[in-house]
Design a protein around this motif. Sequence first.
Motif, PDB file in Angstrom:
ATOM      1  N   GLY A 248       0.798  -1.218   0.000  1.00  0.00           N
ATOM      2  CA  GLY A 248       0.000   0.000   0.000  1.00  0.00           C
ATOM      3  C   GLY A 248       0.835   1.274   0.000  1.00  0.00           C
ATOM      4  N   ARG A 249       1.894   1.284  -0.794  1.00  0.00           N
ATOM      5  CA  ARG A 249       2.811   2.423  -0.783  1.00  0.00           C
ATOM      6  C   ARG A 249       2.473   3.509  -1.789  1.00  0.00           C
ATOM      7  NH1 ARG A 249       8.789   0.623  -1.430  1.00  0.00           N
ATOM      8  NH2 ARG A 249       7.953  -0.529  -3.214  1.00  0.00           N
ATOM      9  N   VAL A 250       1.674   3.194  -2.800  1.00  0.00           N
ATOM     10  CA  VAL A 250       1.399   4.171  -3.859  1.00  0.00           C
ATOM     11  C   VAL A 250       0.428   5.232  -3.342  1.00  0.00           C
ATOM     12  CG1 VAL A 250       0.408   4.504  -6.159  1.00  0.00           C
ATOM     13  CG2 VAL A 250       1.841   2.503  -5.683  1.00  0.00           C
ATOM     14  N   PRO A 251       0.803   6.501  -3.399  1.00  0.00           N
ATOM     15  CA  PRO A 251      -0.072   7.560  -2.868  1.00  0.00           C
ATOM     16  C   PRO A 251      -1.321   7.756  -3.718  1.00  0.00           C
ATOM     17  CG  PRO A 251       1.873   8.514  -3.899  1.00  0.00           C
ATOM     18  CD  PRO A 251       2.094   7.033  -3.880  1.00  0.00           C
ATOM     19  N   SER A 252      -2.390   8.163  -3.080  1.00  0.00           N
ATOM     20  CA  SER A 252      -3.651   8.393  -3.794  1.00  0.00           C
ATOM     21  C   SER A 252      -3.507   9.492  -4.833  1.00  0.00           C
ATOM     22  CB  SER A 252      -4.757   8.742  -2.797  1.00  0.00           C
ATOM     23  OG  SER A 252      -4.415   9.900  -2.070  1.00  0.00           O
ATOM     24  N   ALA A 253      -2.600  10.438  -4.593  1.00  0.00           N
ATOM     25  CA  ALA A 253      -2.404  11.526  -5.560  1.00  0.00           C
ATOM     26  C   ALA A 253      -1.932  10.974  -6.908  1.00  0.00           C
ATOM     27  CB  ALA A 253      -1.394  12.534  -5.022  1.00  0.00           C
ATOM     28  N   TYR A 254      -1.071   9.944  -6.875  1.00  0.00           N
ATOM     29  CA  TYR A 254      -0.604   9.360  -8.133  1.00  0.00           C
ATOM     30  C   TYR A 254      -1.768   8.721  -8.886  1.00  0.00           C
ATOM     31  CZ  TYR A 254       1.897   6.614 -11.581  1.00  0.00           C
ATOM     32  OH  TYR A 254       2.323   6.090 -12.783  1.00  0.00           O
ATOM     33  N   LEU A 255      -2.655   8.042  -8.169  1.00  0.00           N
ATOM     34  CA  LEU A 255      -3.809   7.398  -8.807  1.00  0.00           C
ATOM     35  C   LEU A 255      -4.733   8.442  -9.418  1.00  0.00           C
ATOM     36  CD1 LEU A 255      -4.621   4.701  -6.096  1.00  0.00           C
ATOM     37  CD2 LEU A 255      -3.124   4.503  -8.090  1.00  0.00           C
ATOM     38  N   GLU A 257      -3.821  11.397 -10.521  1.00  0.00           N
ATOM     39  CA  GLU A 257      -3.145  11.923 -11.710  1.00  0.00           C
ATOM     40  C   GLU A 257      -3.220  10.933 -12.868  1.00  0.00           C
ATOM     41  OE1 GLU A 257       0.676  12.621 -10.102  1.00  0.00           O
ATOM     42  OE2 GLU A 257       0.053  14.389  -8.940  1.00  0.00           O
ATOM     43  N   ALA A 258      -3.151   9.647 -12.563  1.00  0.00           N
ATOM     44  CA  ALA A 258      -3.258   8.629 -13.617  1.00  0.00           C
ATOM     45  C   ALA A 258      -4.642   8.684 -14.268  1.00  0.00           C
ATOM     46  CB  ALA A 258      -2.990   7.245 -13.044  1.00  0.00           C
ATOM     47  N   ARG A 259      -5.668   8.867 -13.456  1.00  0.00           N
ATOM     48  CA  ARG A 259      -7.028   9.011 -14.016  1.00  0.00           C
ATOM     49  C   ARG A 259      -7.100  10.231 -14.917  1.00  0.00           C
ATOM     50  NH1 ARG A 259      -8.257   7.873  -8.551  1.00  0.00           N
ATOM     51  NH2 ARG A 259      -8.921   5.695  -8.268  1.00  0.00           N
ATOM     52  N   ALA A 260      -6.486  11.317 -14.490  1.00  0.00           N
ATOM     53  CA  ALA A 260      -6.506  12.542 -15.289  1.00  0.00           C
ATOM     54  C   ALA A 260      -5.774  12.348 -16.619  1.00  0.00           C
ATOM     55  CB  ALA A 260      -5.873  13.692 -14.499  1.00  0.00           C
ATOM     56  N   ARG A 261      -4.812  11.431 -16.644  1.00  0.00           N
ATOM     57  CA  ARG A 261      -4.091  11.151 -17.892  1.00  0.00           C
ATOM     58  C   ARG A 261      -4.826  10.148 -18.771  1.00  0.00           C
ATOM     59  NH1 ARG A 261       0.495  11.576 -14.295  1.00  0.00           N
ATOM     60  NH2 ARG A 261       0.459   9.322 -13.871  1.00  0.00           N
ATOM     61  N   GLY A 262      -5.990   9.676 -18.339  1.00  0.00           N
ATOM     62  CA  GLY A 262      -6.803   8.791 -19.169  1.00  0.00           C
ATOM     63  C   GLY A 262      -6.712   7.329 -18.824  1.00  0.00           C
ATOM     64  N   PHE A 263      -6.078   6.967 -17.694  1.00  0.00           N
ATOM     65  CA  PHE A 263      -5.961   5.573 -17.282  1.00  0.00           C
ATOM     66  C   PHE A 263      -7.078   5.191 -16.319  1.00  0.00           C
ATOM     67  CE2 PHE A 263      -1.557   6.485 -18.515  1.00  0.00           C
ATOM     68  CZ  PHE A 263      -1.275   5.368 -19.296  1.00  0.00           C
ATOM     69  N   ARG A 264      -7.243   3.885 -16.165  1.00  0.00           N
ATOM     70  CA  ARG A 264      -8.098   3.330 -15.119  1.00  0.00           C
ATOM     71  C   ARG A 264      -7.183   2.599 -14.141  1.00  0.00           C
ATOM     72  NH1 ARG A 264     -10.884  -1.568 -14.675  1.00  0.00           N
ATOM     73  NH2 ARG A 264     -10.443  -2.130 -16.843  1.00  0.00           N
ATOM     74  N   PRO A 265      -6.667   3.300 -13.119  1.00  0.00           N
ATOM     75  CA  PRO A 265      -5.697   2.678 -12.221  1.00  0.00           C
ATOM     76  C   PRO A 265      -6.320   1.596 -11.348  1.00  0.00           C
ATOM     77  CG  PRO A 265      -6.257   4.874 -11.442  1.00  0.00           C
ATOM     78  CD  PRO A 265      -6.921   4.712 -12.775  1.00  0.00           C
ATOM     79  N   ILE A 266      -5.569   0.516 -11.169  1.00  0.00           N
ATOM     80  CA  ILE A 266      -6.004  -0.622 -10.363  1.00  0.00           C
ATOM     81  C   ILE A 266      -4.836  -1.031  -9.467  1.00  0.00           C
ATOM     82  CG2 ILE A 266      -6.788  -3.031 -10.402  1.00  0.00           C
ATOM     83  CD1 ILE A 266      -7.832  -2.473 -13.273  1.00  0.00           C
ATOM     84  N   ILE A 267      -5.088  -1.107  -8.181  1.00  0.00           N
ATOM     85  CA  ILE A 267      -4.087  -1.624  -7.251  1.00  0.00           C
ATOM     86  C   ILE A 267      -4.298  -3.128  -7.109  1.00  0.00           C
ATOM     87  CG2 ILE A 267      -3.234  -1.592  -4.887  1.00  0.00           C
ATOM     88  CD1 ILE A 267      -2.464   0.874  -6.419  1.00  0.00           C
ATOM     89  N   ALA A 268      -3.223  -3.889  -7.290  1.00  0.00           N
ATOM     90  CA  ALA A 268      -3.302  -5.354  -7.206  1.00  0.00           C
ATOM     91  C   ALA A 268      -2.199  -5.856  -6.282  1.00  0.00           C
ATOM     92  CB  ALA A 268      -3.167  -5.975  -8.588  1.00  0.00           C
ATOM     93  N   THR A 269      -2.427  -7.043  -5.727  1.00  0.00           N
ATOM     94  CA  THR A 269      -1.430  -7.645  -4.837  1.00  0.00           C
ATOM     95  C   THR A 269      -0.882  -8.966  -5.368  1.00  0.00           C
ATOM     96  OG1 THR A 269      -3.192  -8.718  -3.572  1.00  0.00           O
ATOM     97  CG2 THR A 269      -2.437  -6.555  -2.800  1.00  0.00           C
ATOM     98  N   ASP A 270      -1.507  -9.516  -6.403  1.00  0.00           N
ATOM     99  CA  ASP A 270      -1.072 -10.799  -6.959  1.00  0.00           C
ATOM    100  C   ASP A 270      -1.004 -10.694  -8.475  1.00  0.00           C
ATOM    101  OD1 ASP A 270      -0.663 -13.872  -6.519  1.00  0.00           O
ATOM    102  OD2 ASP A 270      -2.148 -13.689  -8.132  1.00  0.00           O
ATOM    103  N   LEU A 271       0.162 -10.967  -9.029  1.00  0.00           N
ATOM    104  CA  LEU A 271       0.383 -10.779 -10.460  1.00  0.00           C
ATOM    105  C   LEU A 271      -0.482 -11.696 -11.310  1.00  0.00           C
ATOM    106  CD1 LEU A 271       1.925  -9.563 -12.834  1.00  0.00           C
ATOM    107  CD2 LEU A 271       3.789 -11.184 -12.381  1.00  0.00           C
ATOM    108  N   LYS A 272      -0.522 -12.976 -11.009  1.00  0.00           N
ATOM    109  CA  LYS A 272      -1.284 -13.917 -11.831  1.00  0.00           C
ATOM    110  C   LYS A 272      -2.771 -13.602 -11.794  1.00  0.00           C
ATOM    111  CE  LYS A 272       0.032 -18.238 -12.123  1.00  0.00           C
ATOM    112  NZ  LYS A 272       0.417 -19.640 -11.800  1.00  0.00           N
ATOM    113  N   SER A 273      -3.278 -13.248 -10.620  1.00  0.00           N
ATOM    114  CA  SER A 273      -4.697 -12.895 -10.508  1.00  0.00           C
ATOM    115  C   SER A 273      -5.001 -11.621 -11.287  1.00  0.00           C
ATOM    116  CB  SER A 273      -5.089 -12.709  -9.041  1.00  0.00           C
ATOM    117  OG  SER A 273      -4.959 -13.926  -8.327  1.00  0.00           O
ATOM    118  N   ALA A 274      -4.073 -10.661 -11.238  1.00  0.00           N
ATOM    119  CA  ALA A 274      -4.279  -9.404 -11.969  1.00  0.00           C
ATOM    120  C   ALA A 274      -4.354  -9.654 -13.463  1.00  0.00           C
ATOM    121  CB  ALA A 274      -3.149  -8.431 -11.642  1.00  0.00           C
TER     122      ALA A 274
END
Length: 343
Positions: A248-255, A257-274
């Motif tokens: 849980g290290r990624v700040p909400s501000a980065y998320l 900003e990612a939305r503002a750049r046109g992304f749909r940010p998703i925080i995941a904890t497991d690579l295969k499941s993601a």
Amino acid sequence: MKVVPIENPVEDTALIEQAFRYALRAARLFDGSTAPNPPVGCVLLDQAGEILSIGAHQAAGQPHAERMALAELPAGSKPHTAVVTLEPCAHFGRTPPCVDGLIDAGVKSVWIGTQDLNPRVIGGGAAKLRDAGIEVHFLSKRHEEFAKALHLDCRRLIAPFLHFAKTQRPFVTLKVAVDANGSMIPPVGDKTFTRASSLKFAHKLRRRADAIVTGSGTVLADDPHFTVRHVDDVSDKVRPLVILDRRGRVPSAYLQEARARGFRPIIATDLKSALADLGQSGCMEVLVEAGPELAAACRALKLVNLDITIERLADNDRIRAVYADPSLNGEQCEGEADVFGNN
């Protein structure tokens, strides 16, 4: 567009080679915009050897390449030969079968870059064309060097589509950049150490991708934008941006900003499941842009379908592209052409 007239265009391999290169180039223009369909290009020629029209599939729900080429035919022209990068479809989906359009247009000969191995379609298009009395030629059955090279380009063009169609999991392209010593860490104050040509190549990979996967370490170290800037992007495309962040290290501000750049940010904890979730949402190809830890995890779990390393050397950058499917690898596995062709 005029080429040397010939009596029998079907037997003129130089003409067929040229037409395939036009078809591949047309298809590549829409890399990244066709999911869940493959990019496909088609060229129609008359019996005198003139290229009448060129078409490409541009987006799901829009006409396929053969239909686009037929729609672009000059009034009164009669197509004799069709050159298409992928076996024409013979089934109804969102659009009518392409084989019917070619048959109705009076085409006499069809050259096919690669067979459609999608279980829903395999062999059906070629069989229906032959039943209608049309000559069908597969590059895979030819022995000329040009045919072998172009057949490989056609297979690479649809590799993400075929993987997705067979597995319902996204085709994973891993891209890393290293210096001459193998380090992935750029000089202090820089986000990259590759040259402009390599940046353009990397942005073509982003354009093609339906989603981006990265790690929290990369986000915290580089504050990356992941936008497509050095080439034109697909209009109105919203990509998931999956960030592996178990702590849980990624700040909400980065998320935000990612939305503002046109992304749909998703925080995941497991690579295969993601990756499984991305496949369920219809992502055909995923680009992993990350640091050493996530790159090593992708390789260790054997999740990578195309492993790309950009190495900064003293005088130039060297690109090495290795496919998990060895039949897609060229002799050298080096250069942008192993990903985007020579067309």
